[in-house]
Design an enzyme around this catalytic site. Structure first.
Site, PDB file in Angstrom:
ATOM      1  N   SER A 249     -22.197 -18.928 -12.496  1.00  0.00           N
ATOM      2  CA  SER A 249     -22.293 -20.176 -11.724  1.00  0.00           C
ATOM      3  C   SER A 249     -21.423 -21.505 -11.924  1.00  0.00           C
ATOM      4  CB  SER A 249     -23.693 -20.819 -11.394  1.00  0.00           C
ATOM      5  OG  SER A 249     -24.317 -21.264 -12.686  1.00  0.00           O
TER       6      SER A 249
ATOM      7  N   LYS B  68     -25.537 -27.118 -15.363  1.00  0.00           N
ATOM      8  CA  LYS B  68     -24.777 -27.415 -13.998  1.00  0.00           C
ATOM      9  C   LYS B  68     -24.075 -28.802 -14.552  1.00  0.00           C
ATOM     10  CE  LYS B  68     -26.656 -24.267 -11.459  1.00  0.00           C
ATOM     11  NZ  LYS B  68     -25.968 -23.219 -10.974  1.00  0.00           N
TER      12      LYS B  68
END
Length: 259
Positions: free
Chosen positions: A75, A146
């Site tokens: 990701s 993230k």
């Protein structure tokens, strides 16, 4: 002709001055006995002390300074690859300010929960958790990596006619996004709640980030509480050919005004 000592008999060995059993002559230095071998028990005790001290130092570093984590998914490509070992600073946001563009590690928020996860055997799980707890093994599992896009109060929207995000009405150009990815294929218009941040993966086409978990809540469910943040990613420590500090992208958000 010599005279035998009164207490000696013919054929008996006579004491020689300076040997064991006699006083040393003036100025003589006694011979040192060879040092006794250390017992196996003493060695084990020393080894245990060394291990305990090492684990204690590792725990202190992990708790207050930095902790290693591993990257389990794609990701955050191409900034972070699967299998990368990263170093996370515990100073942010606990003791220093967090900024838009920072890459953070955080516990999977309650609002992101996707149900129970498969469990490992109890003994294996206990050993692994213990080693992670003291900082010997890198963390991961229930932690997520993230990039911060929106700070508390920010209004984040996607997308403009040119396909870019806006933060507080200012269009931003994001050089860290994986090549071939659009800033977002999902439309959204949210306001980050107080005490939380809006996060997105650099591999925008394959990242279950704030967008995925927000639904239609306007930022309430998708945003990550500050209290869940473990720290800021500052470097890649492994593999050898990828060792580097993480680049800061504060310039991307330089024109963004306060909310």
């Amino acid at each position: 002709m010599t005279k035998d000592r009164p207490d000696s008999r013919p054929g008996e060995a006579q004491d020689v001055p300076g040997t064991v059993g006699d006083e040393l002559p003036p100025g003589a230095v006694p011979e040192e006995e060879p040092p006794a071998r250390r017992s196996r028990g003493a060695f084990v005790r020393e080894l245990v002390v060394i291990v305990v001290i090492a684990l204690g130092l590792s725990f202190l570093v992990k708790t207050f300074l930095a902790q290693p984590y591993y990257i389990p998914s794609q990701s955050m490509e191409s900034t972070l690859d699967i299998g990368d070992r990263i170093i996370v600073s515990k100073f942010t946001p606990q003791h220093s300010s967090l900024h838009r563009g920072d890459v953070i590690v955080f516990k999977d928020p309650a609002s992101w929960s996707s149900g129970p996860k498969p469990q490992q055997p109890l003994l294996k799980r206990m050993v692994k958790d213990s080693l992670i707890f003291v900082g010997v093994l890198p963390g991961g599992g229930d932690h997520v990596v993230k990039r911060v896009i929106g700070m508390p109060g920010d209004k984040v929207k996607c997308c403009t006619k040119t396909g870019k995000l806006t933060v507080n009405g200012v269009e931003i150009t994001e050089p860290y996004i994986k090549a071939g990815n659009a800033p977002s294929l999902q439309q959204f218009d949210i306001t980050v709640p107080a005490g939380a941040v809006w996060v997105m993966g650099d591999n925008r086409g394959d990242s279950a980030d704030s967008r995925f978990h927000d639904g239609s809540s306007g930022g309430k469910l998708g945003s990550v509480p500050m209290d869940d943040i473990s720290g800021q990613v500052v470097a890649i420590a492994w593999p050898l050919d990828r060792i580097q500090s993480l680049k800061s992208y504060g310039n991307v958000f330089a024109r963004v005004p306060k909310p």
